[in-house]
Design a protein around this motif. Sequence first.
Motif, PDB file in Angstrom:
ATOM      1  N   ILE A 102      41.115  48.796  41.893  1.00  0.00           N
ATOM      2  CA  ILE A 102      39.775  49.376  41.740  1.00  0.00           C
ATOM      3  C   ILE A 102      39.383  50.131  43.009  1.00  0.00           C
ATOM      4  O   ILE A 102      38.908  51.269  42.958  1.00  0.00           O
ATOM      5  CB  ILE A 102      38.731  48.274  41.429  1.00  0.00           C
ATOM      6  CG1 ILE A 102      39.038  47.619  40.090  1.00  0.00           C
ATOM      7  CG2 ILE A 102      37.320  48.858  41.438  1.00  0.00           C
ATOM      8  CD1 ILE A 102      38.221  46.371  39.800  1.00  0.00           C
ATOM      9  N   LEU A 103      39.604  49.483  44.144  1.00  0.00           N
ATOM     10  CA  LEU A 103      39.254  50.147  45.413  1.00  0.00           C
ATOM     11  C   LEU A 103      39.994  51.461  45.553  1.00  0.00           C
ATOM     12  O   LEU A 103      39.428  52.481  45.954  1.00  0.00           O
ATOM     13  CB  LEU A 103      39.593  49.219  46.589  1.00  0.00           C
ATOM     14  CG  LEU A 103      38.675  48.008  46.753  1.00  0.00           C
ATOM     15  CD1 LEU A 103      39.234  47.058  47.798  1.00  0.00           C
ATOM     16  CD2 LEU A 103      37.272  48.472  47.158  1.00  0.00           C
ATOM     17  N   LYS A 104      41.271  51.445  45.199  1.00  0.00           N
ATOM     18  CA  LYS A 104      42.048  52.675  45.324  1.00  0.00           C
ATOM     19  C   LYS A 104      41.563  53.721  44.322  1.00  0.00           C
ATOM     20  O   LYS A 104      41.520  54.911  44.626  1.00  0.00           O
ATOM     21  CB  LYS A 104      43.521  52.382  45.114  1.00  0.00           C
ATOM     22  CG  LYS A 104      44.061  51.462  46.188  1.00  0.00           C
ATOM     23  CD  LYS A 104      45.549  51.393  46.120  1.00  0.00           C
ATOM     24  CE  LYS A 104      46.111  51.679  47.482  1.00  0.00           C
ATOM     25  NZ  LYS A 104      47.568  51.809  47.427  1.00  0.00           N
ATOM     26  N   ALA A 105      41.185  53.259  43.127  1.00  0.00           N
ATOM     27  CA  ALA A 105      40.665  54.196  42.139  1.00  0.00           C
ATOM     28  C   ALA A 105      39.381  54.846  42.642  1.00  0.00           C
ATOM     29  O   ALA A 105      39.102  56.000  42.353  1.00  0.00           O
ATOM     30  CB  ALA A 105      40.406  53.474  40.824  1.00  0.00           C
ATOM     31  N   ARG A 109      44.238  43.649  40.875  1.00  0.00           N
ATOM     32  CA  ARG A 109      43.294  44.470  40.135  1.00  0.00           C
ATOM     33  C   ARG A 109      42.195  45.024  41.051  1.00  0.00           C
ATOM     34  O   ARG A 109      41.869  46.211  40.995  1.00  0.00           O
ATOM     35  CB  ARG A 109      42.690  43.594  39.038  1.00  0.00           C
ATOM     36  CG  ARG A 109      41.822  44.349  38.092  1.00  0.00           C
ATOM     37  CD  ARG A 109      41.130  43.385  37.129  1.00  0.00           C
ATOM     38  NE  ARG A 109      40.476  44.164  36.090  1.00  0.00           N
ATOM     39  CZ  ARG A 109      41.093  44.609  35.019  1.00  0.00           C
ATOM     40  NH1 ARG A 109      42.370  44.341  34.832  1.00  0.00           N
ATOM     41  NH2 ARG A 109      40.441  45.332  34.132  1.00  0.00           N
ATOM     42  N   GLU A 110      41.654  44.145  41.910  1.00  0.00           N
ATOM     43  CA  GLU A 110      40.587  44.606  42.804  1.00  0.00           C
ATOM     44  C   GLU A 110      41.073  45.696  43.751  1.00  0.00           C
ATOM     45  O   GLU A 110      40.360  46.658  44.028  1.00  0.00           O
ATOM     46  CB  GLU A 110      40.059  43.443  43.637  1.00  0.00           C
ATOM     47  CG  GLU A 110      39.167  42.522  42.851  1.00  0.00           C
ATOM     48  CD  GLU A 110      39.224  41.119  43.385  1.00  0.00           C
ATOM     49  OE1 GLU A 110      38.715  40.898  44.492  1.00  0.00           O
ATOM     50  OE2 GLU A 110      39.795  40.250  42.706  1.00  0.00           O
ATOM     51  N   ALA A 152      47.860  52.540  42.041  1.00  0.00           N
ATOM     52  CA  ALA A 152      46.494  52.231  41.599  1.00  0.00           C
ATOM     53  C   ALA A 152      46.427  51.839  40.132  1.00  0.00           C
ATOM     54  O   ALA A 152      45.848  50.812  39.780  1.00  0.00           O
ATOM     55  CB  ALA A 152      45.582  53.419  41.871  1.00  0.00           C
ATOM     56  N   ILE A 153      47.009  52.629  39.277  1.00  0.00           N
ATOM     57  CA  ILE A 153      46.779  52.378  37.859  1.00  0.00           C
ATOM     58  C   ILE A 153      47.610  51.221  37.355  1.00  0.00           C
ATOM     59  O   ILE A 153      47.197  50.464  36.498  1.00  0.00           O
ATOM     60  CB  ILE A 153      47.044  53.650  37.013  1.00  0.00           C
ATOM     61  CG1 ILE A 153      46.613  53.394  35.575  1.00  0.00           C
ATOM     62  CG2 ILE A 153      48.463  54.096  37.081  1.00  0.00           C
ATOM     63  CD1 ILE A 153      45.192  52.878  35.481  1.00  0.00           C
ATOM     64  N   GLU A 177      46.834  42.549  33.867  1.00  0.00           N
ATOM     65  CA  GLU A 177      45.834  41.630  33.273  1.00  0.00           C
ATOM     66  C   GLU A 177      46.114  40.219  33.724  1.00  0.00           C
ATOM     67  O   GLU A 177      47.132  39.674  33.416  1.00  0.00           O
ATOM     68  CB  GLU A 177      45.881  41.728  31.761  1.00  0.00           C
ATOM     69  CG  GLU A 177      45.337  43.043  31.232  1.00  0.00           C
ATOM     70  CD  GLU A 177      43.866  43.276  31.571  1.00  0.00           C
ATOM     71  OE1 GLU A 177      43.055  42.348  31.448  1.00  0.00           O
ATOM     72  OE2 GLU A 177      43.539  44.398  31.970  1.00  0.00           O
ATOM     73  N   LEU A 220      45.515  48.384  37.765  1.00  0.00           N
ATOM     74  CA  LEU A 220      44.421  48.222  36.814  1.00  0.00           C
ATOM     75  C   LEU A 220      44.928  47.766  35.458  1.00  0.00           C
ATOM     76  O   LEU A 220      44.212  47.123  34.702  1.00  0.00           O
ATOM     77  CB  LEU A 220      43.656  49.543  36.668  1.00  0.00           C
ATOM     78  CG  LEU A 220      42.863  49.938  37.910  1.00  0.00           C
ATOM     79  CD1 LEU A 220      42.195  51.273  37.697  1.00  0.00           C
ATOM     80  CD2 LEU A 220      41.838  48.873  38.232  1.00  0.00           C
TER      81      LEU A 220
END
Lengths: 364, 229
Positions: free
Chosen positions: A272-275, A268-269, A357-358, A364, A361
Amino acid sequence: MINKLVFQNLKHRWVRTVLSATAVGVQVTMILTLVGLSFGTLEDMSQRSKGAGADILIRPPGSSIIGLSTAPIPEKVLSFVRNLPHVAVATGTVVHPIGGANSITGIDLDSFSRMSGGFKYIRGGPFRNPDDVIVDEYWARQYHLDVGDEYTFLNRKWHVCGIVQPGKLARLFIPLHILQDLSANTGKLTMIYVKLDDPANLKEAMKAIRAALPDYQIYSIAEYVSLISVDNIPGLKAFIYVVIGISIVVGFLVVFLSMYTAVLERTREIGILKALGATPGMVLGMLVRETVILALVGTAAGILFTYGTRWAIMRYVPGSLTQVIVPDWWPIAALVSLVGSLLGALYPGWKAARQDAIEALAYE
Amino acid sequence: MSEPQPLIQVRNLAKIYRMGDVEVSALRGVDLTVQRGEFIAIVGPSGSGKSTLFYILGGLASASSGSVIIDGKELAHLSDTERTRIRRDLVGFVFQKYNLLPTLSARDNIEMAQYIAGQTHKPETAAWFRQTLELLGVGHRLNHKPRSLSGGEQQRVAIARAIVNHPALVLADEPTGNLDTENSEVVLKLLRDLNERTGQTILMITHNPEAAAYAHRIVHMRDGRIIHP
Ligand SMILES: Nc1ncnc2c1ncn2[C@@H]1O[C@H](COP(=O)(O)OP(=O)(O)OP(=O)(O)O)[C@@H](O)[C@H]1O
Ligand SMILES: [Mg+2]
């Protein structure tokens, strides 16, 4: 900023960080201890050879440097050598194996003392009875011996008569003629040590001995000591390389596992960085930095551990092994752990860098 | 005089999520044009594909079919590197689930966004940004990690992170979803202010009609399509 994240990540999962670094440290210790033992034990052999006080060493024809099991020099050679020019003292020894890598040395205490300057007795004193044995301090420590103690080897009971300071030829001594008789070598010697009237006469004396004993191996002590090296012990180098290889594999596996779980749990992190627009290179760089830190901390820990192994060896088995700290090998060990670790980080890093990336995210 | 080129042009956009054998059609032919400087609210029931649309507009996910042109570039034709550059330089994203980095403090989360965009410590933005953080009411919470922030505080930090680099396009997925009336108002006014003063284009997903009223125009979505009620 990336460094902050790297540091926080390492801190966040500190148990994993400590375990990984320790594992890297253990393989560094493995290399450094092996090297330290090789160097230390050989160095100690050299020191003890020098400690005999001889200038020249005579060995029987066709024997190897390490591994002494026979005593094929007739005693009359010794009397002959004693009469050569420039020879101040000459003494003969018999070396006999007593199991494992250990051996016992038979000495003629009188001529040996004149050559070496004599034992420094910490407790007790010279041979008085035929079953007396002199041990050095390390040997006494390793086998918990004190003066008056009974000590069994070669299927016999012996009595410790003296404990001496280490550094003179060997660690375990009995009278020469007793060992000669016991080992069926009556009238024979394993080696002859020669001390000259003046070390300046070395060349001349060697020449004379060579001429008189053409088949024998004649060394100056300096030559002999230079032969006691890692290169001249069969298989030792190969063994060190094998241990280095194992270390690289272990480092690889440890860091692979550690980084693999780190990447999985940080899916997930990373997303986030890629987002936020982080490039794959940035994500990879983050993991590489983490890995380099693990490897370096692990190396530092490993170096510290070698002080621990040295302490343990000097405490418990100083008679058999000597370990030295070899700072020259620290960079090599660091390199080995870096190579193993970076190889281990390769696949997890690649996996992280090309993660969608997504998808990450949505994880979970 | 020709019309200025729209910032976003979406044509017949479809997105199908595949999970093993199961397929979910999240978007089924979306058409949408957004002019530069618009402030648009997107409303619609849960599962209607609003977040999915944002992910595609933000370059986080790829479309299954159809065309998305942002700032004159067809997203489908971009390389990974170019898509990364769009995320970094053009878009500020506020996630429905905040998505703060859990190991970093609120401040570091925001600075990380600046760092990635290569905009660390620009003095001219510093004063404005400090003011904004005070306005959002998180100025005193910056040293805390997300874990010790309330949902509403995390949301406001996420908003701060999205706007810190002055992106031309702000995609805010339910930015007031976890906020009380008072804080919602602060956030909405902030977005409107950004839109009016700097001309940033803002797309905002919301379930709240009062929030939607701040926008210039409201787009309704249902079952993966835009509808015109
Ligand atoms: N990563 C995913 N994998 C599979 N299906 C997904 C994924 N993300 C969303 N979906 C599905 O796609 C549809 C649209 O989801 P989306 O999140 O876009 O809806 P939404 O309008 O944002 O809803 P909400 O208002 O609840 O946030 C839903 O049916 C959802 O279950
Ligand atoms: Mg949503």
